[in-house]
Design a protein around this motif. Structure first.
Motif, PDB file in Angstrom:
ATOM      1  N   TRP A 610       0.823  -1.213   0.000  1.00 22.97           N
ATOM      2  CA  TRP A 610       0.000   0.000   0.000  1.00 22.97           C
ATOM      3  C   TRP A 610       0.853   1.257   0.000  1.00 22.97           C
ATOM      4  O   TRP A 610       0.359   2.346  -0.263  1.00 22.97           O
ATOM      5  CB  TRP A 610      -0.945  -0.001   1.202  1.00 22.97           C
ATOM      6  N   ASN A 614       0.156   5.354  -1.448  1.00 18.80           N
ATOM      7  CA  ASN A 614       0.478   6.611  -0.764  1.00 18.80           C
ATOM      8  C   ASN A 614       1.485   7.421  -1.566  1.00 18.80           C
ATOM      9  O   ASN A 614       1.437   8.649  -1.601  1.00 18.80           O
ATOM     10  CB  ASN A 614       1.014   6.326   0.639  1.00 18.80           C
ATOM     11  N   LYS A 617      -0.195   9.387  -4.289  1.00 20.07           N
ATOM     12  CA  LYS A 617      -0.879  10.575  -3.768  1.00 20.07           C
ATOM     13  C   LYS A 617       0.110  11.708  -3.506  1.00 20.07           C
ATOM     14  O   LYS A 617      -0.188  12.875  -3.795  1.00 20.07           O
ATOM     15  CB  LYS A 617      -1.628  10.216  -2.480  1.00 20.07           C
ATOM     16  N   GLN A 618       1.275  11.363  -2.940  1.00 18.80           N
ATOM     17  CA  GLN A 618       2.247  12.394  -2.591  1.00 18.80           C
ATOM     18  C   GLN A 618       2.956  12.947  -3.823  1.00 18.80           C
ATOM     19  O   GLN A 618       3.338  14.117  -3.853  1.00 18.80           O
ATOM     20  CB  GLN A 618       3.284  11.827  -1.613  1.00 18.80           C
ATOM     21  N   LYS A 668       5.361   5.621   7.947  1.00 13.86           N
ATOM     22  CA  LYS A 668       4.893   6.894   7.411  1.00 13.86           C
ATOM     23  C   LYS A 668       5.978   7.943   7.593  1.00 13.86           C
ATOM     24  O   LYS A 668       6.854   7.807   8.455  1.00 13.86           O
ATOM     25  CB  LYS A 668       3.603   7.342   8.109  1.00 13.86           C
TER      26      LYS A 668
END
Length: 692
Positions: A610, A614, A617-618, A668
């Motif tokens: 996943w 992310n 998106k970034q 993260k």
């Protein structure tokens, strides 16, 4: 350290064959005549040293390099000086390799590494800071001999990087003077302060890597430097809703350059960068970034990568798009669909990328544009070819749309393990029913156990208790199919075969409870495999409605939806997934618990996949906004954003290391993309234009 007397002797034996004149300096006057044979000898040793597969440490290489002090003109005798001269020379070689300008950082580093001090040859303990200073600054070495030591250090770094051995630049080490707090959060002022410092340092090092590797296809007689184009593109990508037309005007007001291109000129030249050139430029910049940033624990050894496809923001238009007689858009790069009003159409572009995921630096290694008809196996082949050239890839993780035999063949060809969910067809549904009837939670079978010629009857295993066959290890990597409990399943309450007699016993109750506990444990392990809410997970495994079971028995049809939903299918060729042995060979068969723990160790890696979602998106935070339908410009725009994204993720890693926040922020970033871009804009770092 991994070197042994045998491995060093192997290096010396190889050296005597490949460089028969070594040591070349023994027949030369290197003190008063020519000192450079010393550098030749060291370079030859270094090349052979890192060619040995067990030698993967720069500091260890420094400990074993022979630096004859007399050859360097270092004639201070032992009774004049307590410390032996060769360890002092090696200590300064270490300082040069680390990029430290003075002796303070060197002394502090050695003071914290007593084993390294002994390995360098300091038998009586570390030399004082004053002693280290005198060696380099009180004419103990001539300027020529100092340059020889510097040259040896640069050769050592270059050769180490060529062999994938960590040799990072100074900026990619954490600042040892930073006092790490007991705990950190993303909104701490400490995080902001360190982000400011590291963003400046990293971008100062990374920008030349970008501008030197990115090239514009232009004529020679140009007045505006090509760096202005890439600086402007970075500048615009960090601003919200900024397009090239207005963005170059804003960039002209912000930059120190006297002349800046117009928006139309900006787009015109970037349009001419084709996908092949764009990919090569991104890979070259990323390769240099990896070589200069690779540390002892990052990007060393096998890494996990994820391959996936993303698409650009939809582009709505009422313009007529050319179509063939069947109504298909003739432009193969344009993908899209008609809206309900049948009048307008939304089009988009797709890009496939391979990214490092897991606990390593999450870099985008490569990407390719996706056109209509491009096969998934071709996508994986192209991306793995470049990814394995940059790093050592252990396993590639993909989603279900890549569950094709051709994709597996590609992974085998590149010697990369794969892991992806499988597709539940008729035979797989039937397997789920048989597993449910047997009360089994985990099942592993190899591709040799299935017949892929037809959907019906693909599964040839009929006895799930003891019928698993041995895999043929000599046939190469074995492909496995693994059934595990799905997180949206319900518990049937079946403890054995439907045809067996039901008995009530204390042992039976314990066995049922153990299975329930194991199922819940597995559920926790695989909870992130599917994108479900926590509330769903709390409501799992209730009793199956009797009417469902009765209906299934009446139809005698295996593979109903309820059974399928109890399991999730994965496919992998990872060797850690062993096919359970047949119990008929006299050995104790693998228990359900042992199977579960074995499977979870591999399949839990899939939750790292996943990270690529992310990442997509970034990356948008670094991408210049555009309405252009030009596929080359769109792809370059995406890939250049990936390059800037890599710089941000490296900055985030360094801040984590300095603040000792790796454990709290394993999955993260500590430095958010917004904070990175805010600081970059506030301090004029993105788009910064040093002398060309």
């Amino acid at each position: 350290m991994t070197a042994t007397p045998d491995s060093k002797q192997a290096v010396l034996d190889s050296l005597s064959e490949s460089h028969r004149e070594w040591p070349y300096s023994t027949n030369h006057d290197t003190v008063n005549n020519d000192p450079w044979p010393l550098a030749w000898d060291a370079a030859a040793f270094i090349e052979e040293w890192f060619s040995h597969p067990e030698h993967t440490d720069v500091e260890e290489a420094i400990c074993h390099i022979e630096l004859d002090p007399s050859g360097f003109g270092y004639d201070v005798t032992d009774w004049h000086f307590k410390q032996p001269p060769e360890p002092l020379l090696k200590a300064h070689l270490l300082r040069i390799v680390k990029g430290w300008g003075g002796e303070t950082a060197l002394h502090d580093y050695l003071d914290d590494n007593t084993e390294l001090v002994a390995a360098l040859g300091f038998g009586n303990g570390l030399a004082s800071k004053t002693t280290l200073w005198r060696v380099w600054n009180e004419n103990r070495l001539s300027d020529d001999h100092k340059q020889v030591v510097r040259t040896i250090g640069q050769v050592l770094v270059n050769v180490a990087r060529e062999h994938g051995v960590p040799a990072p630049d100074e900026v990619f080490y954490p600042d040892p003077s930073v006092d790490a707090p007991n705990a950190v959060a993303q909104d701490d002022l400490t995080v902001r302060d360190r982000t400011i410092a590291k963003t400046r340092d990293v971008w100062k090092q990374a920008k030349p890597m970008v501008t030197e590797n990115y090239q514009l296809p232009r004529g020679k007689n140009t007045e505006i430097h090509q760096n202005a184009f890439f600086e402007a593109h970075a500048f615009m990508g960090s601003r919200e809703e900024m397009y090239a037309e207005d963005g170059t005007v804003n960039f002209a007001a912000d930059t120190t350059r006297e002349r800046v291109q117009t928006g139309s000129t900006h787009r015109h030249h970037l349009h001419k960068i084709g996908p092949t050139d764009a990919r090569q430029m991104h890979r070259d910049a990323t390769r240099e970034l990896i070589e200069r940033a690779r540390r002892d624990s990052e990007l060393v050894g096998g890494v996990l990568v994820s391959i996936d496809i993303t698409k650009s923001n939809p582009y709505s238009t009422k313009k007529k798009i050319e179509s063939d007689e069947a109504g298909n858009v003739t432009n193969k790069w344009l993908l899209g669909y008609k809206n309900d009003d049948k009048k307008s159409t939304e089009f988009y572009f797709q890009w496939a990328s391979v990214q490092i995921v897991g606990l390593d630096i999450p870099l985008v290694l490569d990407a390719i544009p996706v056109h209509r008809g491009l096969k998934r196996a071709t996508i994986v082949d192209r991306l793995l070819e470049s990814a394995t050239d940059l790093v050592d890839v252990e396993m590639a993780m993909m989603d279900r749309e890549f569950a094709h035999d051709a994709v597996k063949d590609v992974c085998d060809d590149h010697e990369v393990y794969y892991l992806n969910p499988g597709k539940m067809r008729t035979s797989e549904r039937a397997t789920c029913t048989r597993l449910r009837r047997q009360g089994k939670l985990i099942h592993i079978e190899s591709d040799e156990d299935t017949d892929s010629s037809t959907d019906e009857g693909r599964t040839t295993l009929t006895d799930f208790t003891s019928g698993e066959e041995d895999s043929d290890e000599e046939a190469g990597v074995v492909r496995k199919r693994v059934y595990v409990p799905a997180i949206n399943a319900e518990r049937t309450g079946d403890d054995g075969d439907d045809d067996s007699d039901e008995t009530d016993s204390e042992d039976g109750d314990n066995e049922s409870n153990d299975k329930d506990e194991l199922r819940q444990e597995l559920l926790h392990e695989f909870s992130e495999v599917k994108d479900s809410d926590a509330e769903e997970i709390e409501q799992l495994f209730g009793d199956v409605i009797d009417e469902v079971r009765d209906e299934e028995d009446k139809r005698k049809l295996p593979g109903n939806k309820e059974d399928k939903d109890r399991f999730m299918l994965f496919e992998s060729n990872h060797p850690a997934l062993e096919i359970p042995e047949n119990s008929d060979n006299g050995e104790e068969p693998m228990s359900e618990t042992e199977k579960a723990h074995m499977v979870s160790r591999v399949l839990r890696k899939y939750k790292h996949r996943w990270g690529i979602e992310n990442g997509f998106k970034q990356i948008k935070s670094f991408r210049v906004r555009t309405t252009s339908m030009n596929p080359e410009y769109r792809f370059f725009n995406f890939l250049y954003a990936c390059t800037l994204y890599n710089v941000w993720r490296l900055t985030d890693l360094l801040v984590k290391l300095e603040l000792l926040a790796e454990s709290e922020f394993e999955y993260k970033p500590l430095v958010t993309a917004d904070l990175f871009l805010t600081i970059a804009k506030e301090y004029n770092i993105v788009g910064l234009d040093p002398p060309d």
